[in-house]
Design a protein around this motif. Structure first.
Motif, PDB file in Angstrom:
ATOM      1  N   ALA A   1       3.663  10.593  -6.775  1.00  0.00           N
ATOM      2  CA  ALA A   1       4.757  10.989  -7.660  1.00  0.00           C
ATOM      3  C   ALA A   1       4.356  11.021  -9.125  1.00  0.00           C
ATOM      4  O   ALA A   1       4.740  11.936  -9.861  1.00  0.00           O
ATOM      5  CB  ALA A   1       5.947  10.051  -7.471  1.00  0.00           C
ATOM      6  N   ARG A   2       3.595  10.038  -9.565  1.00  0.00           N
ATOM      7  CA  ARG A   2       3.323   9.902 -11.001  1.00  0.00           C
ATOM      8  C   ARG A   2       1.953  10.398 -11.436  1.00  0.00           C
ATOM      9  O   ARG A   2       1.803  10.868 -12.556  1.00  0.00           O
ATOM     10  CB  ARG A   2       3.473   8.440 -11.421  1.00  0.00           C
ATOM     11  CG  ARG A   2       4.865   7.917 -11.270  1.00  0.00           C
ATOM     12  CD  ARG A   2       5.777   8.621 -12.215  1.00  0.00           C
ATOM     13  NE  ARG A   2       7.115   8.075 -12.100  1.00  0.00           N
ATOM     14  CZ  ARG A   2       8.108   8.443 -12.850  1.00  0.00           C
ATOM     15  NH1 ARG A   2       7.938   9.356 -13.780  1.00  0.00           N
ATOM     16  NH2 ARG A   2       9.291   7.914 -12.673  1.00  0.00           N
ATOM     17  N   ILE A   3       0.975  10.287 -10.569  1.00  0.00           N
ATOM     18  CA  ILE A   3      -0.382  10.642 -10.977  1.00  0.00           C
ATOM     19  C   ILE A   3      -0.782  12.015 -10.449  1.00  0.00           C
ATOM     20  O   ILE A   3      -1.170  12.899 -11.204  1.00  0.00           O
ATOM     21  CB  ILE A   3      -1.380   9.550 -10.539  1.00  0.00           C
ATOM     22  CG1 ILE A   3      -1.031   8.238 -11.251  1.00  0.00           C
ATOM     23  CG2 ILE A   3      -2.816   9.969 -10.833  1.00  0.00           C
ATOM     24  CD1 ILE A   3      -1.771   7.043 -10.770  1.00  0.00           C
ATOM     25  N   LEU A   4      -0.656  12.190  -9.141  1.00  0.00           N
ATOM     26  CA  LEU A   4      -1.068  13.468  -8.551  1.00  0.00           C
ATOM     27  C   LEU A   4      -0.216  14.631  -9.060  1.00  0.00           C
ATOM     28  O   LEU A   4      -0.726  15.728  -9.280  1.00  0.00           O
ATOM     29  CB  LEU A   4      -0.999  13.387  -7.027  1.00  0.00           C
ATOM     30  CG  LEU A   4      -1.671  14.512  -6.262  1.00  0.00           C
ATOM     31  CD1 LEU A   4      -3.139  14.625  -6.644  1.00  0.00           C
ATOM     32  CD2 LEU A   4      -1.521  14.293  -4.773  1.00  0.00           C
ATOM     33  N   SER A   5       1.058  14.377  -9.293  1.00  0.00           N
ATOM     34  CA  SER A   5       1.912  15.449  -9.809  1.00  0.00           C
ATOM     35  C   SER A   5       1.477  15.879 -11.211  1.00  0.00           C
ATOM     36  O   SER A   5       1.503  17.067 -11.541  1.00  0.00           O
ATOM     37  CB  SER A   5       3.381  15.020  -9.812  1.00  0.00           C
ATOM     38  OG  SER A   5       3.575  13.927 -10.679  1.00  0.00           O
ATOM     39  N   VAL A   6       1.043  14.934 -12.027  1.00  0.00           N
ATOM     40  CA  VAL A   6       0.553  15.267 -13.370  1.00  0.00           C
ATOM     41  C   VAL A   6      -0.777  16.016 -13.287  1.00  0.00           C
ATOM     42  O   VAL A   6      -0.997  17.010 -13.982  1.00  0.00           O
ATOM     43  CB  VAL A   6       0.413  13.994 -14.243  1.00  0.00           C
ATOM     44  CG1 VAL A   6      -0.298  14.298 -15.546  1.00  0.00           C
ATOM     45  CG2 VAL A   6       1.783  13.390 -14.509  1.00  0.00           C
ATOM     46  N   LEU A   7      -1.660  15.554 -12.411  1.00  0.00           N
ATOM     47  CA  LEU A   7      -2.950  16.229 -12.252  1.00  0.00           C
ATOM     48  C   LEU A   7      -2.795  17.633 -11.675  1.00  0.00           C
ATOM     49  O   LEU A   7      -3.595  18.523 -11.955  1.00  0.00           O
ATOM     50  CB  LEU A   7      -3.873  15.404 -11.349  1.00  0.00           C
ATOM     51  CG  LEU A   7      -4.373  14.095 -11.928  1.00  0.00           C
ATOM     52  CD1 LEU A   7      -5.153  13.316 -10.880  1.00  0.00           C
ATOM     53  CD2 LEU A   7      -5.233  14.349 -13.157  1.00  0.00           C
TER      54      LEU A   7
ATOM     55  N   SER B   1       0.828  -1.206   0.000  1.00  0.00           N
ATOM     56  CA  SER B   1       0.000   0.000   0.000  1.00  0.00           C
ATOM     57  C   SER B   1       0.868   1.263   0.000  1.00  0.00           C
ATOM     58  O   SER B   1       0.574   2.223  -0.703  1.00  0.00           O
ATOM     59  CB  SER B   1      -0.926  -0.002   1.205  1.00  0.00           C
ATOM     60  OG  SER B   1      -1.667   1.181   1.231  1.00  0.00           O
ATOM     61  N   HIS B   2       1.947   1.227   0.778  1.00  0.00           N
ATOM     62  CA  HIS B   2       2.833   2.393   0.859  1.00  0.00           C
ATOM     63  C   HIS B   2       3.461   2.709  -0.493  1.00  0.00           C
ATOM     64  O   HIS B   2       3.544   3.880  -0.891  1.00  0.00           O
ATOM     65  CB  HIS B   2       3.915   2.145   1.920  1.00  0.00           C
ATOM     66  CG  HIS B   2       4.857   3.289   2.076  1.00  0.00           C
ATOM     67  ND1 HIS B   2       4.479   4.495   2.633  1.00  0.00           N
ATOM     68  CD2 HIS B   2       6.155   3.430   1.730  1.00  0.00           C
ATOM     69  CE1 HIS B   2       5.509   5.316   2.628  1.00  0.00           C
ATOM     70  NE2 HIS B   2       6.541   4.698   2.082  1.00  0.00           N
ATOM     71  N   SER B   3       3.885   1.689  -1.209  1.00  0.00           N
ATOM     72  CA  SER B   3       4.500   1.922  -2.517  1.00  0.00           C
ATOM     73  C   SER B   3       3.465   2.434  -3.525  1.00  0.00           C
ATOM     74  O   SER B   3       3.787   3.254  -4.386  1.00  0.00           O
ATOM     75  CB  SER B   3       5.182   0.668  -3.031  1.00  0.00           C
ATOM     76  OG  SER B   3       4.262  -0.378  -3.159  1.00  0.00           O
ATOM     77  N   LEU B   4       2.219   1.993  -3.403  1.00  0.00           N
ATOM     78  CA  LEU B   4       1.165   2.505  -4.284  1.00  0.00           C
ATOM     79  C   LEU B   4       0.873   3.975  -4.002  1.00  0.00           C
ATOM     80  O   LEU B   4       0.637   4.759  -4.919  1.00  0.00           O
ATOM     81  CB  LEU B   4      -0.111   1.673  -4.131  1.00  0.00           C
ATOM     82  CG  LEU B   4      -0.072   0.263  -4.693  1.00  0.00           C
ATOM     83  CD1 LEU B   4      -1.340  -0.490  -4.330  1.00  0.00           C
ATOM     84  CD2 LEU B   4       0.133   0.290  -6.195  1.00  0.00           C
ATOM     85  N   VAL B   5       0.902   4.342  -2.737  1.00  0.00           N
ATOM     86  CA  VAL B   5       0.686   5.749  -2.362  1.00  0.00           C
ATOM     87  C   VAL B   5       1.806   6.606  -2.931  1.00  0.00           C
ATOM     88  O   VAL B   5       1.551   7.686  -3.497  1.00  0.00           O
ATOM     89  CB  VAL B   5       0.580   5.905  -0.833  1.00  0.00           C
ATOM     90  CG1 VAL B   5       0.550   7.368  -0.435  1.00  0.00           C
ATOM     91  CG2 VAL B   5      -0.650   5.192  -0.304  1.00  0.00           C
TER      92      VAL B   5
END
Length: 108
Positions: free
Chosen positions: A11-17, A2-6
């Motif tokens: 890093a990859r999704i929220l930063s793009v959004l 779960s930690h690695s998914l967060v």
């Protein structure tokens, strides 16, 4: 796991959004905002599959709703712009030489 998914999500999704959100998010339709929130709901369900309630998953992950996060980014940007405008007006009116020294570019 779960930690690695967060970490991946931040890093990859929220930063793009979040990229350039002050410019595009205010012009987003309500329908698109619902779709963005639905996407985050899905992502949080993948991160914490055992928790049914979205609000509880947000609480466990220490997240806000995506629309709130993007609104906050927009407000922070506006506050920063207004602060720069205030500083510019303050130094320009009171002492142009001091303003020039702050910018390290005096051309008199």
């Amino acid at each position: 796991r779960s930690h690695s998914l967060v970490l991946f999500y931040k890093a990859r999704i929220l930063s793009v959004l979040s990229y350039a959100a002050p410019f595009w998010f205010p012009h987003t339709s309500q329908n698109d905002k619902v779709k963005l929130e639905r996407f985050q709901k899905l992502c949080t369900r993948i991160m914490i599959p055992y928790e049914e309630e979205y609000e509880e998953r947000l609480s466990l992950l220490k997240f806000e709703e995506l629309n709130i996060q993007l609104d906050i980014l927009c407000l922070k940007y506006i506050a920063k712009v207004l602060d720069y405008i205030y500083i510019y007006m303050y130094y320009d009116v009171l002492d142009p030489l001091l303003w020039c020294q702050k910018l390290n570019s005096c051309r008199f």
